[in-house]
Design an enzyme around this catalytic site. Sequence first.
Site, PDB file in Angstrom:
ATOM      1  CE1 TYR A  33       1.068  -0.320   4.407  1.00  0.00           C
ATOM      2  CE2 TYR A  33      -0.027   1.810   4.425  1.00  0.00           C
ATOM      3  CZ  TYR A  33       0.798   0.889   5.031  1.00  0.00           C
ATOM      4  OH  TYR A  33       1.367   1.175   6.242  1.00  0.00           O
ATOM      5  CE  LYS A 151       3.054   3.133   3.150  1.00  0.00           C
ATOM      6  NZ  LYS A 151       3.153   3.247   4.597  1.00  0.00           N
ATOM      7  CD  GLU A 183       9.815   1.448  10.809  1.00  0.00           C
ATOM      8  OE1 GLU A 183       9.753   2.385  10.011  1.00  0.00           O
ATOM      9  OE2 GLU A 183       9.786   0.255  10.452  1.00  0.00           O
ATOM     10  CG  LEU A 207       8.214   2.275   5.004  1.00  0.00           C
ATOM     11  CD1 LEU A 207       7.950   0.996   4.202  1.00  0.00           C
ATOM     12  CD2 LEU A 207       6.926   3.038   5.198  1.00  0.00           C
TER      13      LEU A 207
HETATM   14  N1  PMP Z   1       7.538   3.608   9.189  1.00  0.00           N
HETATM   15  C1  PMP Z   1       6.417   2.887   9.169  1.00  0.00           C
HETATM   16  C2  PMP Z   1       6.409   1.554   9.848  1.00  0.00           C
HETATM   17  C3  PMP Z   1       5.264   3.367   8.530  1.00  0.00           C
HETATM   18  O1  PMP Z   1       4.141   2.624   8.502  1.00  0.00           O
HETATM   19  C4  PMP Z   1       5.302   4.660   7.926  1.00  0.00           C
HETATM   20  C5  PMP Z   1       4.084   5.243   7.258  1.00  0.00           C
HETATM   21  N2  PMP Z   1       3.372   4.384   6.512  1.00  0.00           N
HETATM   22  C6  PMP Z   1       6.498   5.387   7.971  1.00  0.00           C
HETATM   23  C7  PMP Z   1       7.597   4.830   8.606  1.00  0.00           C
HETATM   24  C8  PMP Z   1       6.603   6.741   7.347  1.00  0.00           C
HETATM   25  O2  PMP Z   1       6.656   6.677   5.946  1.00  0.00           O
HETATM   26  P1  PMP Z   1       6.125   7.870   5.035  1.00  0.00           P
HETATM   27  O3  PMP Z   1       6.888   9.090   5.474  1.00  0.00           O
HETATM   28  O4  PMP Z   1       6.487   7.465   3.666  1.00  0.00           O
HETATM   29  O5  PMP Z   1       4.670   7.985   5.294  1.00  0.00           O
END
Ligand code: PMP
Length: 287
Positions: A33, A151, A183, A207
């Site tokens: 996603y 993701k 994270e 991620l």
């Molecule tokens: N880490 C994780 C585990 C996440 O789910 C997300 C957001 N989906 C992020 C980091 C941040 O990513 P982004 O800045 O691309 O939204």
Amino acid sequence: MTRTVYLNGDYLPETEAKVSIFDRAFLMADGVYEVTSVLDSKLIDFDGHAKRLKRSLNALHMDMPMTRDDLLGIHRELVRANDLENGMIYLQITRGAPGDRDFVFPDPETCPQTVVLFTQSKPDLADSPAAKKGIKVVSIDDIRWGRRDIKSVQLLYPSMGKMMAKAQGADDAWMVEDGFVTEGTSNNAYFIKDNKIITRGLSNDILHGITRAAVLRFAAEAQMDVEERNFTIEEAQSADEAFITSATTFVMPVVAIDGKALGNGTPGPRAARLREIYLDESCKAAI
Ligand code: PMP
């Protein structure tokens, strides 16, 4: 209001968009996603999200089902059809719905992917009350799988993590593995010490946040240095400031970690400045 959503080539009222019970995302979390923010009816960092989508799909041996321009067209049509000013667009691509449940991947020639996009409105997305107050986080063990750079829609543990945080009166959780913060449940984690932003480096452990990439690029504009390295909860607790980033929270100050207040327990000036720069620059570049 009934939303218009996108499903496999069609724009439909949300009540008419139906996916098979044999869909592999439903049975096996076999899908990926993306979430793209919309501010003033424009897409924030669309190309970053499109590139990561391709990367996630390829890592799971799936192809992009359409070109970048077609994907952009769908995003824009959903913004238009739903009169979306501020909010987000959720996109999910799954390995499709073969006839039977089977661990073996279906043949993509006979089993087309399922492609779903829908909008969620959030009028105060940029002007969020949480950003003025800051959020509290607690630490939890990171027990997720080893490919967190993909993701995938496998979000049960992050969802449980938010519930664990809630049960402790906090807003979110930072996950810890081998003593180091990986994270947040749905965001990347940072602290600021002596004008330096510290955040974990990129690997399969986290991620690769699209907001993270932008914020680290903008650090220089905020007269801050960046250091990408592992850090512990204790180190973050003794920081001047801390924050998280994600597509829908942008830069969100963290004011307490495991019950310990940072500074005077209110958002610090540097996280606030980074948020301002991020929003200014991203809105200028939005398409
Ligand atoms: N880490 C994780 C585990 C996440 O789910 C997300 C957001 N989906 C992020 C980091 C941040 O990513 P982004 O800045 O691309 O939204």
